[in-house]
Design an enzyme around this catalytic site. Structure first.
Site, PDB file in Angstrom:
ATOM      1  N   GLU A 125       2.930   6.010  -3.045  1.00  0.00           N
ATOM      2  CA  GLU A 125       4.077   6.968  -3.503  1.00  0.00           C
ATOM      3  C   GLU A 125       4.252   7.030  -5.001  1.00  0.00           C
ATOM      4  O   GLU A 125       4.636   7.874  -5.532  1.00  0.00           O
ATOM      5  CB  GLU A 125       5.447   6.645  -2.778  1.00  0.00           C
ATOM      6  CG  GLU A 125       5.182   7.095  -1.204  1.00  0.00           C
ATOM      7  CD  GLU A 125       5.347   8.340  -0.878  1.00  0.00           C
ATOM      8  OE1 GLU A 125       6.044   9.153  -1.817  1.00  0.00           O
ATOM      9  OE2 GLU A 125       4.336   8.876  -0.228  1.00  0.00           O
ATOM     10  N   HIS A 184       0.770   8.401   4.000  1.00  0.00           N
ATOM     11  CA  HIS A 184       1.067   8.557   2.352  1.00  0.00           C
ATOM     12  C   HIS A 184      -0.368   8.204   1.555  1.00  0.00           C
ATOM     13  O   HIS A 184      -0.437   8.531   0.613  1.00  0.00           O
ATOM     14  CB  HIS A 184       2.224   7.249   2.143  1.00  0.00           C
ATOM     15  CG  HIS A 184       3.517   7.661   2.750  1.00  0.00           C
ATOM     16  ND1 HIS A 184       4.323   6.777   3.081  1.00  0.00           N
ATOM     17  CD2 HIS A 184       3.879   8.883   3.325  1.00  0.00           C
ATOM     18  CE1 HIS A 184       5.486   7.476   3.700  1.00  0.00           C
ATOM     19  NE2 HIS A 184       5.241   8.766   3.814  1.00  0.00           N
ATOM     20  N   ILE A 228       0.879  -1.154  -0.014  1.00  0.00           N
ATOM     21  CA  ILE A 228       0.027   0.087   0.007  1.00  0.00           C
ATOM     22  C   ILE A 228       0.760   1.038   0.194  1.00  0.00           C
ATOM     23  O   ILE A 228       0.720   2.357  -0.728  1.00  0.00           O
ATOM     24  CB  ILE A 228      -0.883   0.001   1.432  1.00  0.00           C
ATOM     25  CG1 ILE A 228      -1.957  -1.302   1.146  1.00  0.00           C
ATOM     26  CG2 ILE A 228      -1.630   1.419   1.483  1.00  0.00           C
ATOM     27  CD1 ILE A 228      -2.600  -1.907   2.331  1.00  0.00           C
ATOM     28  N   ASP A 229       2.028   1.080   0.628  1.00  0.00           N
ATOM     29  CA  ASP A 229       3.100   2.350   0.903  1.00  0.00           C
ATOM     30  C   ASP A 229       3.586   2.676  -0.538  1.00  0.00           C
ATOM     31  O   ASP A 229       3.435   3.848  -0.991  1.00  0.00           O
ATOM     32  CB  ASP A 229       4.092   2.308   1.833  1.00  0.00           C
ATOM     33  CG  ASP A 229       4.417   3.226   2.625  1.00  0.00           C
ATOM     34  OD1 ASP A 229       3.890   4.373   2.482  1.00  0.00           O
ATOM     35  OD2 ASP A 229       5.423   3.025   3.394  1.00  0.00           O
ATOM     36  N   ASP A 230       4.109   1.734  -1.083  1.00  0.00           N
ATOM     37  CA  ASP A 230       4.518   1.925  -2.637  1.00  0.00           C
ATOM     38  C   ASP A 230       3.452   2.466  -3.453  1.00  0.00           C
ATOM     39  O   ASP A 230       3.928   3.327  -4.389  1.00  0.00           O
ATOM     40  CB  ASP A 230       5.447   0.703  -3.032  1.00  0.00           C
ATOM     41  CG  ASP A 230       6.617   0.562  -2.698  1.00  0.00           C
ATOM     42  OD1 ASP A 230       7.532   1.202  -3.313  1.00  0.00           O
ATOM     43  OD2 ASP A 230       6.796  -0.187  -1.515  1.00  0.00           O
TER      44      ASP A 230
END
Length: 676
Positions: A408, A479, A403-405
């Site tokens: 971003e 993020h 989810i983070d990548d």
């Protein structure tokens, strides 16, 4: 101001600056800072552009600790493929990381770690270092003083059991029948975080097989009493969680004696299929080293020879984790981070003023678009009706986009003027839909899974190697919120739930906990820009508390830093540590988002970045500012020292990218995903 000492660790705390009492603009002390910042940003931009791969990606070394190198040698010894060149190159790196007291730490400047020291010592023995050599004798004495091998973590003792240096009977049991537990049952494999799940499944085969290869030498010098290497330990009280799971382990041990052989064989074969189905196109598993080494061992124990395509490609993938240094030393990366590094580099370059249609940015966008994952993975167990879309951290990890990548990468792609904007819109649209569908019940987001919050896995005697679940965190949630705001969804009810969760998670001192970066500086540096992007004014009480905390913890030299000990000793170490480029940048990103440009804290922080930059445009950062497992597994991302300072300098010079309208127009807002 004199430095203080934290008595729990013996580590020296750096002096804190006095809290800023005003927001005075330029002073004689900070005159000329904008010009210095502009020069630093130009040099950093040139350095970063020169570091891009011809295919469009960036990747810095991912440095962890010597257990990766030690376990690589132990794997090769177990398989009978350890060669002298590899052994000596690894030993050179391991020796170079040893501290004066004979120990090895898990992060730069940290305390000696028992398990890391045991594994490093054994690896050096494999490379030919003798026990009475001074560096080896110091290590062995320190190990004995800390309780010997018996006090090391379970994973260390598993590696030693492979060679008869430890008894399998003295390890927690991990039956392969675990794979048959339904998803609603406590302690099913999907209650574990994906990194733990990928490691535990092959280890069930290893635990069932209990292999022992002939030990090339004894390790009596690492026991407090060689005649009794595993002295009995009292059980925890039966009414405690630890006591309950210790007794449960005894029950599982008893089951081993009565397990139906056909069922056990079937379970091991199921585990093997599970492993093979999750092997990536490059031969690795999940793009990370630990599952790969255990998967190779497990399949080899089931009869797969080393020339079988699965094992051949698996071993070849592990070779690609090796970083050969100029002095001939060989360091093993636990993982590789090209997607993460590339999206952060693209964000930094655009925010620093590089034209949005610069050819190298377009090439980066092309590469990121080609890395999108459009097939289901393990996340679909809990979201079976959610269409796929998103990005992983590594070159190849289609089973576990994160989810983070994904957030971003979407933010990076929106900054770049691509020649096929419709393709970008479709890709980001799928990413937004997938991220929204991965929102947990409490309104926040974890890294890989939904509602991966069971309290039971961390209680298992087996799971003493770090965090094994994936609960929502402030940095990941921030993020996602920032990405949703960029897509015009700041007022969507799902975004507002994420914002409400973030506001409720703020620490009493004004900071936020950082799960995947060190630590309160990372959490705060992630959350404040997200909240302001979503529309919270700089005057909001939560923002003001964060600003006040950042001003309080600024170092006397103008930078910010935080030691990894803040995960274990938050009161003493929160926001405390030697100034680093990446952590100074996180603090500046938060302060700038809060409207603090021109404040003394910001001017001094920018000045510190400009003054500590090297002539080639880079920064030096030996400190570990990334987190795998809080306290237990730390990371030095070698590109963090480049991308985050450049981002902070760019925002200082040019303002917030949202306000500058750098972001391309967002496509239509996604509807609520099926199954949400």
């Amino acid at each position: 101001m004199t430095a203080t000492t934290d008595g729990s660790t013996g580590a020296t705390l750096p002096p804190r600056a006095a809290a800023a009492s005003d927001t005075t603009l330029t002073t004689p002390e900070t005159a000329g800072v904008p010009e210095a910042a502009a020069r630093a940003a130009r040099r950093a931009t040139d350095f970063l552009l020169a570091a891009q791969d011809n295919q469009g990606w960036w990747k810095g070394d991912l440095e962890t600790n010597v257990t990766m190198d030690a376990e690589d040698l132990l794997l090769r010894q177990f398989l009978g493929i350890l060669d002298e060149h590899t052994a000596q190159a690894a030993a050179k790196f391991i020796r170079g990381e040893q501290r004066e007291d004979g120990t090895w730490a898990t992060f730069y400047g940290g305390p000696g770690d028992l398990s890391a020291t045991v594994e490093a010592y054994v690896a050096l023995r494999l490379a030919g270092d003798v026990p009475d050599a001074p560096h080896m004798a110091r290590a062995a004495a320190w190990i004995r003083e800390r309780g010997g091998i018996a006090a090391a973590r379970v994973f260390t003792r598993i590696w030693l059991a492979l060679f008869g240096w430890w008894k399998w009977e003295d390890l927690p049991e991990l039956p392969p029948e675990l794979l048959y537990f339904p998803t609603w049952f406590p302690l099913n494999i999907y209650n574990f975080g994906c990194w733990a799940r990928q490691t535990i499944v092959p280890l069930t085969i290893v635990s069932a097989k209990r292999p022992v290869r002939p030990a090339p030498f004894p390790l009596d010098e690492l026991h407090t009493d060689p005649a009794q290497p595993n002295p009995p330990q009292p059980l925890a009280p039966v009414a405690s969680w630890d006591g309950l799971f210790q007794r449960l382990d005894k029950v599982v041990r008893g089951y081993r004696k009565v397990a139906v052989r056909r069922l056990r064989r079937a379970a091991m074969n199921t585990a093997a299929r599970w492993i093979i189905e999750r092997q990536e196109n490059d031969g690795c598993w999940g793009g990370i080293q630990p599952p790969a080494v255990y998967s190779v061992i497990a399949l080899h124990l089931l009869g797969y020879d080393l020339e079988h395509p699965v094992l051949r490609e698996g071993l070849a993938s592990l070779d690609r984790f090796a970083v050969w240094r100029e002095d001939g030393a060989r360091m093993i990366e636990a993982c590789q981070s090209p997607v993460w590094d590339t999206c952060l580099a693209a964000i930094a370059l655009v925010d620093a003023g590089l034209p949005v249609d610069h050819p190298q940015l377009v090439k980066a966008a092309d590469w990121m678009l080609g890395e999108e994952i459009v097939r289901p993975g393990d996340w679909a167990v809990r979201r079976p009706h959610l269409p796929p879309g998103g990005w992983a951290f590594e070159f190849h990890n289609d089973n576990y986009p994160d989810i983070d990548d994904t957030a971003e990468v979407a933010l990076a792609l929106r900054r770049i003027r691509h020649h096929d904007p419709e393709r970008v819109d479709r890709s980001i649209g799928r990413a937004v839909r997938w991220n929204l569908g991965m929102q947990s019940k409490n309104g926040a987001w974890g890294a890989f899974d939904v509602d991966n919050t069971s309290p039971f896995p961390n209680r298992l005697p087996f799971c003493d190697f770090g965090e094994v679940i994936d609960p929502p965190s402030a940095d990941v949630t921030a993020h996602v919120v920032e990405m949703l705001a960029a897509e015009g969804l700041a007022h969507d009810p799902r975004t507002r739930r994420g914002i409400d969760w973030l506001l409720a998670e703020q620490e009493p001192d004004g900071s936020w906990f950082g799960r995947w970066g060190v630590n309160y500086l990372y959490g705060t540096g992630s959350v404040v820009p997200a909240l302001t992007a979503a529309g919270l004014p700089g005057s909001h009480p939560a923002i003001r508390r964060a600003v006040a905390w950042l001003e309080r913890v600024q170092n006397d030299d103008g930078g910010w830093g935080e030691d990894l000990r803040s995960y274990k000793y938050a009161k003493e170490w929160s926001g405390r540590g030697a100034s680093t480029a990446s952590q100074t940048a996180w603090a500046l990103m938060a302060l700038l988002a809060a409207g603090e440009k021109g404040s003394r804290a910001v001017e001094r922080g920018v000045q510190w970045l400009a003054e500590t930059q090297r002539e080639d445009g880079s920064w030096d950062e030996p400190y570990f500012t990334g987190t795998g497992f809080p306290w237990d597994f730390s990371i030095n991302y070698h590109l963090y020292r480049q991308v985050f300072p450049l981002t902070a300098l760019g925002r200082y010079l040019h303002g917030d990218p949202f306000e500058r309208k750098l972001l391309a127009p967002a496509g239509p807002a996604p509807t609520r995903p099926e199954g949400d």
